[in-house]
Design an enzyme around this catalytic site. Structure first.
Site, PDB file in Angstrom:
ATOM      1  N   ASP A  73       0.834  -1.203   0.000  1.00  0.00           N
ATOM      2  CA  ASP A  73       0.000   0.000   0.000  1.00  0.00           C
ATOM      3  C   ASP A  73       0.875   1.262   0.000  1.00  0.00           C
ATOM      4  O   ASP A  73       2.023   1.234   0.451  1.00  0.00           O
ATOM      5  CB  ASP A  73      -0.861   0.054   1.272  1.00  0.00           C
ATOM      6  CG  ASP A  73      -2.045  -0.900   1.184  1.00  0.00           C
ATOM      7  OD1 ASP A  73      -2.083  -1.728   0.257  1.00  0.00           O
ATOM      8  OD2 ASP A  73      -2.917  -0.821   2.058  1.00  0.00           O
ATOM      9  N   HIS A 124      -5.654   2.821  -4.622  1.00  0.00           N
ATOM     10  CA  HIS A 124      -5.660   3.079  -3.172  1.00  0.00           C
ATOM     11  C   HIS A 124      -6.134   4.517  -2.900  1.00  0.00           C
ATOM     12  O   HIS A 124      -5.677   5.146  -1.961  1.00  0.00           O
ATOM     13  CB  HIS A 124      -4.260   2.833  -2.618  1.00  0.00           C
ATOM     14  CG  HIS A 124      -4.195   2.693  -1.116  1.00  0.00           C
ATOM     15  ND1 HIS A 124      -5.128   2.001  -0.382  1.00  0.00           N
ATOM     16  CD2 HIS A 124      -3.293   3.157  -0.212  1.00  0.00           C
ATOM     17  CE1 HIS A 124      -4.810   2.047   0.901  1.00  0.00           C
ATOM     18  NE2 HIS A 124      -3.704   2.756   1.034  1.00  0.00           N
ATOM     19  N   HIS A 128      -5.451   9.749  -0.389  1.00  0.00           N
ATOM     20  CA  HIS A 128      -5.179   9.007   0.847  1.00  0.00           C
ATOM     21  C   HIS A 128      -5.439   9.891   2.063  1.00  0.00           C
ATOM     22  O   HIS A 128      -4.692   9.906   3.039  1.00  0.00           O
ATOM     23  CB  HIS A 128      -3.745   8.476   0.866  1.00  0.00           C
ATOM     24  CG  HIS A 128      -3.551   7.284   1.759  1.00  0.00           C
ATOM     25  ND1 HIS A 128      -3.409   7.385   3.125  1.00  0.00           N
ATOM     26  CD2 HIS A 128      -3.506   5.972   1.501  1.00  0.00           C
ATOM     27  CE1 HIS A 128      -3.266   6.191   3.647  1.00  0.00           C
ATOM     28  NE2 HIS A 128      -3.330   5.297   2.687  1.00  0.00           N
ATOM     29  N   HIS A 219       3.605  -2.025   3.496  1.00  0.00           N
ATOM     30  CA  HIS A 219       3.551  -0.656   2.993  1.00  0.00           C
ATOM     31  C   HIS A 219       4.810  -0.320   2.192  1.00  0.00           C
ATOM     32  O   HIS A 219       5.901  -0.793   2.515  1.00  0.00           O
ATOM     33  CB  HIS A 219       3.413   0.335   4.157  1.00  0.00           C
ATOM     34  CG  HIS A 219       2.065   0.271   4.812  1.00  0.00           C
ATOM     35  ND1 HIS A 219       1.808  -0.548   5.883  1.00  0.00           N
ATOM     36  CD2 HIS A 219       0.907   0.902   4.523  1.00  0.00           C
ATOM     37  CE1 HIS A 219       0.544  -0.413   6.234  1.00  0.00           C
ATOM     38  NE2 HIS A 219      -0.035   0.459   5.436  1.00  0.00           N
TER      39      HIS A 219
HETATM   40 ZN   LIG Z   1      -2.749   3.337   2.823  1.00  0.00          ZN
END
Ligand SMILES: [Zn+2]
Length: 266
Positions: A73, A124, A128, A219
Site C-alpha cells: 500500500d 488506493h 489518501h 507498505h
Molecule cells: Zn494506505
C-alpha cells in the site's frame, strides 16, 4: 443486501413493534439494546473489512494451492519502490501495488517500472486523506476514478481492485467502488511495518496468519529502504521454505475460481 442493510431492517422492525405494541409487550430496553448493537456492529464494520458489513470485500482467496498475494500500500515512493522492485526481481516473484493516485501522478516512471516488471497495479484512492471515510459518494468516486485514470495513463491498463485508505469502509465506499468498476480488497495478514519495526518480527507476524490464499499487506515507504529489502528477503525465503508461492492478486483470484469449478474443498 449487505449485512448492514439487514441489521438496519432488523432495527426498524424492533422500533415499529415497540411503537405499535407498546411497552407492555416490548419493554423500552429492547429498542435501546437493538440500537446499541446496531451502532456497535456498524462501528466494527467500518474498521474491519473482513466483517463484510457494508459489502463484499476480498480478504482472502479460497485457494487450494499454497499460493499467497503480497500487496504493498501507499506507493509509489521514489525512496521505497525501487528497493521493493529489486527484492522481488531477485526472487522472481510478482506482487500487487495499491497505489495512491497523487503519488502515481507525481512518479509515472515508477508506475511504468512496476507494470513492466509484471506486477499488478491497483487503486488506493487519490489523496489518501485520513478522513476519506467521511467523503460524499461523489467525492469518493472522484478519488477512485482519478486514481484509475492516472494508472491507466501510466501503464495502459485500468485497475480492477481497490483498497480503501486505512482499510476503512462504509456503504458509500462500496457504492463508489462499484460505480468505478472496482472490487474492494482487504487483507488476511498485515505486517504492522512501522518505521521502527524489526524485519524478523514483521515477517513472524505475517507468517502467523499464513494460509493458502492469504493476502499479505505491507507498505511502500514506511520502512527505510534497507530494512524493507531485508524484510522482503526474509519473508520470501520463509515462504519458499514453507512451500508457498507468491502470486499477483488477480492470479490468486483466478485460482479460486478454478478451484470452485473443480469442486475442490475450500
Ligand atoms: Zn494506505
Amino acid at each position: 443486501m449487505s449485512r448492514f442493510n439487514i441489521s438496519t431492517a432488523a432495527l426498524a422492525a424492533v422500533l415499529i413493534a415497540w411503537a405499535l405494541m407498546g411497552q407492555a409487550l416490548v419493554p423500552n430496553w429492547v429498542p435501546i439494546a437493538a440500537l446499541v448493537v446496531h451502532v456497535a456492529l456498524a462501528a466494527l464494520g467500518v474498521a474491519f473489512l473482513e466483517m463484510q458489513w457494508f459489502g463484499p470485500a476480498l480478504c482472502r482467496c479460497r485457494s487450494i494451492a499454497k499460493e499467497v498475494a503480497i500487496t504493498f500500500d501507499d506507493g509509489p515512493t521514489p525512496a521505497g519502490t525501487p528497493a521493493i522492485l529489486d527484492a522481488l526481481e531477485q526472487a522472481r516473484v510478482h506482487a500487487t501495488f495499491f497505489c495512491v493516485g497523487s503519488r502515481a501522478a507525481a512518479s509515472p516512471e515508477l508506475v511504468g517500472r512496476i507494470a513492466r516488471a509484471g506486477h499488478l497495479l491497483a487503486n488506493h484512492a487519490y489523496s489518501h486523506h485520513p478522513l476519506t471515510n467521511f467523503f460524499s459518494d461523489a467525492r469518493l468516486f472522484r478519488e477512485f476514478e482519478d486514481t484509475s485514470r492516472v494508472l491507466e495513463q501510466a501503464c495502459g491498463e485500468r485497475p480492477s481492485f481497490l483498497r480503501p485508505p486505512i482499510g476503512l469502509s462504509n456503504p458509500g465506499v462500496f457504492r463508489a467502488a462499484a460505480r468505478a468498476g472496482l472490487r474492494v480488497v482487504g487483507w488476511s495478514a498485515r505486517a504492522m511495518d512501522t518505521p521502527s519495526g524489526r524485519p524478523e518480527r514483521i515477517v513472524a507476524r505475517l507468517c502467523r496468519r499464513l494460509r493458502p490464499g492469504a493476502i499479505l499487506m505491507l507498505h511502500d515507504g514506511k520502512l527505510p529502504p534497507g530494512a524493507m529489502a531485508t524484510t522482503l528477503r526474509i519473508l520470501l525465503d520463509r515462504l519458499r521454505e514453507l512451500g508457498y508461492q507468491p502470486v499477483r492478486l488477480d492470479a490468486l483470484l483466478s485460482r479460486e475460481k478454478q478451484g470452485k469449478t473443480m469442486r475442490h474443498p475450500a
